[in-house]
Design an enzyme around this catalytic site. Structure first.
Site, short mmCIF file in Angstrom:
data_model
loop_
_atom_site.label_atom_id
_atom_site.label_comp_id
_atom_site.label_asym_id
_atom_site.label_seq_id
_atom_site.Cartn_x
_atom_site.Cartn_y
_atom_site.Cartn_z
N ASP A 116 51.23 80.83 -49.36
CA ASP A 116 50.69 81.46 -48.14
C ASP A 116 51.81 82.02 -47.30
OD1 ASP A 116 48.29 78.92 -48.22
OD2 ASP A 116 47.83 81.05 -48.29
N ASP B 170 39.45 80.36 -51.06
CA ASP B 170 40.61 79.81 -50.38
C ASP B 170 40.22 79.16 -49.07
OD1 ASP B 170 43.83 81.27 -49.37
OD2 ASP B 170 43.03 79.24 -49.25
C1 DX5 Z 1 44.66 78.85 -45.06
C2 DX5 Z 1 45.39 78.90 -46.37
C3 DX5 Z 1 44.84 77.94 -47.42
C4 DX5 Z 1 44.89 76.50 -47.02
C5 DX5 Z 1 44.10 75.62 -47.99
O1 DX5 Z 1 44.95 80.02 -44.35
O2 DX5 Z 1 45.26 80.19 -46.91
O3 DX5 Z 1 45.60 78.09 -48.60
O4 DX5 Z 1 46.22 76.08 -46.99
O5 DX5 Z 1 44.17 74.31 -47.51
P1 DX5 Z 1 42.84 73.45 -47.27
O6 DX5 Z 1 42.39 72.96 -48.62
O7 DX5 Z 1 43.28 72.32 -46.39
O8 DX5 Z 1 41.85 74.35 -46.61
ZN ZN Z 2 45.87 81.13 -48.88
#
Ligand code: DX5
Ligand code: ZN
Length: 227
Positions: free
Chosen positions: A36, A179
């Site tokens: 990310d 996601d």
């Molecule tokens: C949020 C990110 C996701 C997040 C997923 O903007 O893109 O990748 O880190 O983590 P969880 O499973 O906690 O939603």
């Molecule tokens: Zn992400």
């Protein structure tokens, strides 16, 4: 239906145990590493950057799945190391269409797959101008920027609408990645609704418990969901 793939979100991994975590991913046959990238403008947070991405590419053979939550991605994506077999997602909401198409062309020029990312409030029909240019859709099932957020109501139905739309125009091979809040209860439902690539973070695989066991549990749930 496309085979399911796991893409663990490295922003949720323990930075002080990253080497062991990546080794476990390799032993478990993890398909992608979700990175990310946030610029503090497109989303109100900062996260992983170019050096992190470079070190991951140097140390691991697992393809990266770079999620650019940045404004003007066509200007910034050049700074990231990616190539054949990798995935790079740019947000529809980050720029007006011509620039986003330009970003997609630049991703392809380096041999990577281009995914268009849609935020929860963005309607599915914006995909119309991208479907001839992309290998996947990254559907945000939470508002982007932070891990640990709850799934936005209506996300399952949106997955189904995207999958049905892509299939209706002969794009059965275009992937649907989800996601955000991909936990053990929701992941099978997301799979049933048409998702095939799963960003797994604190809500499941990178949450409490043994990592390799968590991966096995998630894979079993996803396989059983479509039996
Ligand atoms: C949020 C990110 C996701 C997040 C997923 O903007 O893109 O990748 O880190 O983590 P969880 O499973 O906690 O939603
Ligand atoms: Zn992400």
């Amino acid at each position: 239906m496309l085979k399911s793939a796991l893409s663990p979100s490295l922003m949720c991994a323990d930075l002080f145990k990253m080497k062991e975590t990546i080794d476990d991913f390799e032993l478990s046959g993890i398909e992608y590493l979700h990175i990310d990238v946030m610029d503090g403008t497109f989303v109100p947070n900062f996260c992983l950057g170019t050096d992190f991405c470079r070190r991951i590419k140097e140390k691991s053979s697992i393809p990266v799945d770079v999620h650019l939550m940045v404004t003007r991605p066509f200007e910034k994506l050049e700074r990231f190391p990616f190539g054949e077999g990798d995935v790079v997602s740019v947000h529809h909401e980050s720029d007006i269409v011509p620039h986003t198409l330009d970003a997609i062309e630049r991703i392809h020029a380096r041999g990577a797959d281009a995914f268009i990312a849609l935020n929860p409030d963005t309607p599915v029909d914006v995909l119309d101008c991208y479907t001839d240019h992309i290998e996947g859709v990254l559907l945000m099932t939470v508002y982007p920027g932070f891990s640990g957020r709850p799934m936005v109501p209506g996300s399952l139905e949106k997955i189904r609408r995207v999958r049905d739309y892509l299939d209706s125009i002969g794009k059965e091979n275009v992937s649907v990645e989800v996601d955000g809040n991909v936990n053990y209860e929701k992941a099978p439902l997301m799979r049933k609704h048409g998702a095939d690539m799963f960003v797994v973070g604190t809500s499941s695989v990178l949450g409490p418990g043994d990592l390799k066991e968590n991966i096995k549990k998630m894979r079993k749930l996803l396989d059983e969901a479509v039996k």
